[in-house]
Design a protein around this motif. Structure first.
Motif: not given
Length: 385
Positions: A38-39, A242-243, A253-255, A261-262
């Motif tokens: 995760v970035t 976004y959550h 941040v979800f794909d 992933f972020r």
């Protein structure tokens, strides 16, 4: 050849994003690291462009006619398609009215009822990648699909409560599912295919804390102001969700497959909840005397949450509506933090209204006539300075 390669690579590195080199007026840097795939984007307190400002210039309104088929008396949910046509759900008729880019009325989709292609109460309107129109109907408890020109195609009934769709994929949608069990509301994100079958559960998210009281045969449940909850929004352009668990300035941040992933953060002191805030909240409270009694005994917070609302524009920028406000000559302004598509804190702007939707470089929101109370959907041109 080595010299040529260096000359090519150096400009590319300098232009590759906000993570390179100093940013902002104080030379602060955005720092990133990768942990377990995760970035993590660690932003400085100040935005990259602290002097950036925005203004909105009114262009055209939709459904503002006083009478006729194009009049919208009680507007509800709305959406904008890829051809800049505007779709507004009209509560008084339980239909969707469609307008052209120039504001002229084009046609009506559906009608009031419970049959195929009919509506009770539309709570979401969106567009699938292939152009189909998806409508969720809270009253009829179903999701319906229409062709790009408004012809009814199919529908499916809900087994639970489904409201907002955060992402529309090729053959599925990512939606919020709500349940009420043992006196407690629960919220989940789930992927359903277009036949209504559950494909994936993203997990449970957070409802605000509530307080219940019983007076005789009356049971009242109210939300506690600024109690922590999940704030979600979708970015259809980039296929992301976004959550923010809003008691901390950390945004996940979800794909489109449900993988984080972020994570985005920035230093932030949550604003205090003051006596003036309490007085303002109480002044907005309406209802039975029992409701007022609940608020008198409410466990009021000491600080506000980070945000109660986020939205994305069509560039992939995330707009975080903070709970910071200020007075500007009688106007109440709210601070919006803007993050670019890489998660970098780009700007902070102060607005005296709430943007509702961005599409094709424009902003849409409802305006209300102070004398008549009539709400009209208006499109604005966005001007950055």
């Amino acid at each position: 050849w080595l010299l040529i390669l260096v000359l090519v690579l150096v400009p590319a590195l300098l232009l590759s994003g906000c993570r390179k080199g100093p940013v902002g007026s104080r030379g602060a840097k955005v720092r990133t690291e990768t942990v377990d795939g995760v970035t993590l984007v660690h932003n400085p307190p100040e935005p990259l462009h602290p002097r950036k400002a925005v203004r909105f210039e009114e262009e055209v309104s939709f459904g503002a006619e006083e009478s006729g088929p194009g009049a919208v008396y009680k507007p509800g949910q709305f959406a904008v398609d890829g051809r800049n046509r505007v779709y507004i759900f009209e509560y008084s008729e339980s239909v969707i009215k469609v307008f052209g880019d120039d504001g002229k009325f084009l046609k009506t989709i559906g009608r009031k009822g419970q049959g195929p292609g009919e509506f009770g109460q539309a709570v979401y309107i969106g567009f699938c990648p292939d152009g189909r129109i998806l409508v969720t109907d809270g009253q009829n408890r179903r999701t319906s699909f229409f062709g790009p020109e408004g012809d009814f195609l199919s529908s499916y009934q809900w087994k639970t409560n489904i409201a907002i769709a955060y992402l529309l994929l090729d053959s599925a949608s990512v939606v919020q599912e709500s349940t009420f069990e043992a006196g407690k509301s629960r919220a989940f994100l789930k992927t359903f295919d277009f036949a209504g079958a559950e494909v994936k559960s993203w997990g449970e998210f957070f409802y605000p804390e509530t307080k219940a009281i019983t007076r005789g045969e009356m049971a009242i449940t109210v939300g506690i102001p600024y109690s922590p909850r999940s704030v979600l929004t979708g970015d259809q352009t980039h296929g992301r969700i976004y959550h923010c668990r809003n008691d901390a300035y950390i945004i996940e941040v979800f794909d489109s497959g449900g993988r984080i992933f972020r994570k985005i953060d920035r230093p932030y002191d949550r604003p205090s909840f003051t006596d003036a805030d309490r007085a303002e909240f109480m002044a907005r409270t309406s209802g039975p005397k029992e409701l007022a009694d609940i608020y008198k005994d409410m466990p009021w917070p000491k600080v506000k949450t980070v945000t109660e609302r986020m939205l994305c524009d069509d560039r992939g920028y995330l707009w975080v509506a903070t709970n910071e406000t200020k007075d500007d000559g009688g106007r109440k302004l709210t601070a919006y933090d803007l993050f670019d598509a890489e998660g970098c804190y780009d700007a902070r702007v102060w607005l005296d209204f709430t943007p509702a939707r961005f599409a094709a470089g424009k902003m849409y929101r409802f305006t209300e006539d102070p004398e008549t109370g009539v709400r009209v959907l208006t499109r604005y041109r966005i001007v950055w300075e």
